[in-house]
Design a protein around this motif. Sequence first.
Motif, PDB file in Angstrom:
ATOM      1  N   LYS A   1       6.552   7.469  -8.734  1.00 52.68           N
ATOM      2  CA  LYS A   1       7.086   6.126  -8.929  1.00 52.68           C
ATOM      3  C   LYS A   1       7.143   5.864 -10.429  1.00 52.68           C
TER       4      LYS A   1
ATOM      5  N   HIS B   1       1.634  -1.277  -9.460  1.00 53.66           N
ATOM      6  CA  HIS B   1       1.512  -2.343  -8.469  1.00 53.66           C
ATOM      7  C   HIS B   1       2.859  -3.012  -8.169  1.00 53.66           C
TER       8      HIS B   1
ATOM      9  N   HIS C   1       0.824  -1.209   0.000  1.00 52.00           N
ATOM     10  CA  HIS C   1       0.000   0.000   0.000  1.00 52.00           C
ATOM     11  C   HIS C   1       0.862   1.264   0.000  1.00 52.00           C
TER      12      HIS C   1
ATOM     13  N   GLN D   1       3.967   7.283 -12.404  1.00 55.58           N
ATOM     14  CA  GLN D   1       2.932   7.782 -11.512  1.00 55.58           C
ATOM     15  C   GLN D   1       3.404   9.150 -11.041  1.00 55.58           C
TER      16      GLN D   1
ATOM     17  N   GLU E   1      10.709   4.880  -0.861  1.00 56.39           N
ATOM     18  CA  GLU E   1       9.500   5.650  -1.154  1.00 56.39           C
ATOM     19  C   GLU E   1       9.101   6.500   0.044  1.00 56.39           C
TER      20      GLU E   1
ATOM     21  N   LYS F   1      -2.198   5.850 -12.399  1.00 57.78           N
ATOM     22  CA  LYS F   1      -2.521   6.345 -11.065  1.00 57.78           C
ATOM     23  C   LYS F   1      -1.848   5.521  -9.971  1.00 57.78           C
ATOM     24  N   ASN F   2      -1.498   4.303 -10.311  1.00 57.55           N
ATOM     25  CA  ASN F   2      -0.831   3.450  -9.319  1.00 57.55           C
ATOM     26  C   ASN F   2      -0.070   2.336 -10.033  1.00 57.55           C
TER      27      ASN F   2
ATOM     28  N   HIS G   1       1.372   3.988  -1.490  1.00 56.77           N
ATOM     29  CA  HIS G   1       0.733   4.936  -2.397  1.00 56.77           C
ATOM     30  C   HIS G   1       0.908   6.340  -1.815  1.00 56.77           C
ATOM     31  N   GLN G   2       0.992   7.322  -2.705  1.00 55.47           N
ATOM     32  CA  GLN G   2       1.233   8.692  -2.269  1.00 55.47           C
ATOM     33  C   GLN G   2       0.244   9.145  -1.193  1.00 55.47           C
ATOM     34  N   LYS G   3      -0.996   8.728  -1.307  1.00 55.50           N
ATOM     35  CA  LYS G   3      -2.010   9.202  -0.360  1.00 55.50           C
ATOM     36  C   LYS G   3      -1.897   8.535   1.014  1.00 55.50           C
ATOM     37  N   TYR G   4      -1.098   7.462   1.119  1.00 54.37           N
ATOM     38  CA  TYR G   4      -0.961   6.746   2.382  1.00 54.37           C
ATOM     39  C   TYR G   4       0.368   6.970   3.088  1.00 54.37           C
TER      40      TYR G   4
END
Length: 459
Positions: free
Chosen positions: A391, A443, A200, A407, A230, A440-441, A202-205
């Motif tokens: 990323k 994996h 998980h 991304q 990251e 957007k993401n 991800h930029q928002k997390y």
Amino acid sequence: MASLADKIYLNSPHFFQGILISFYNYRAYKARYGKFYKDYLNEYKQSEKIKLNELLEIQDKKLVDLFNHAKNNSQFYYDLYKDIHLKEGSSLNDIEKLPIINKELLRKNISNISTIPKNQGVISKTGGTTGKSLEVIYTKKNLQERFAILDLFRNSHGYELGKKTAWFSGKNLLSKKDIKKNRFWKTDSFHNVRYYSTFHIHQKYLKFYIENLIRYKPEFMVGFPSTMYELAKYGIDNKISFPSGTIKAIFPTAETITQELRFVIESFFKTRLYNQYASSEGAPFIIECNHGRLHQDLRSGVFEVLDENNKPTNKGRLVVTSFTSYGTPLIRYDIGDVIELTNEKCTCGNSNPIVKSILGRISDYIYSEEMGKINLGNVSNCLKGVTGVIKFQVIQNVLHEIDIIIQTDESFKKKDELVLLRNFRYRLGNKLKINLIKSKNIHVEKSGKFRIVKNNLNL
């Protein structure tokens, strides 16, 4: 399909999940730290300062013992070695008489290679980032020996089992409720380990990860360096100040360490990263000393660096023979990595030969007919001068074309795209077609690892 144990775990409350993880770890640690562990720990500790000629004598004897064990207990090796003999005093010189095996050969013949049944050993599975996963069997003694080597390395940098640790691994431990609550970790309170999800990132997390790390105050961090990178990059970009003196050391696993990756991680977390090399299959160890030099551990196996004609070279593909692989013997195993050697000596007192650099898997490159092989380090450096890329991943499925999946955030502008493409063109030449794909993401692999480069060519 999820097992019953997985279903019970995923449907349990957060607190009880932590108890289940502690129980699982208790069972795993019981296998790792059995009656042979302390003996191996003392043996390796006492022999840390022995001279190179003595190390080579130990290596020579261990090679003969492994060879004879494999030949006498494995149908595959009996057939392979029926006309070959090794003897003490000359085995290291005669090792080239033995055929080289690769992962595909190992996988196809695994039932005839293993020397013990599964229920008498401990099963280990590779992550499968370069193809189908591989299952090997460790003897209980070999498993404890490997953890003794690994723990001795980490102990030398201050770590002890039970000290507060943040662990970034491929375990999929989160429920949907965890995601909704922005809770990306599970804690083994009994062993003082907090496991952070690598699925998980991800930029928002990312801010939730960093905020929790600051609150948790681990003394050590272990796991996938791509995940730590990251987090560190996000922290630096967002001017977050990680508390100085919190983390005493970082121990990366499973992935190649580039200079850029090391710099970013050490800068943000304000500590030293200490590298080590091994593998799930059971490869021998390469470990970093307090002076920052990588040493082969000759007591754990034989390291051969070979060119395309299977001749010794200073920089080439790594072929290993592991002395801790009696359950599924690895003898002259082409592991798919590339390393570079040096004749330099280290002043730390360790006489084991120095490895200049671990360059990563052979598949971690892009191939250009115009420019040749562009390795992982050069690919990752294509971000220099570029802002706004969260990323990126480069995939090569065909010879004359690559896909660059990126991304980005709102700061990524047309000029950044041009710089990125220019950096790639400088390394790849002008003939290779480049497809820039925004996503957007991106994996991670099923194992939880993230691969910057995925080369699917069969070169």
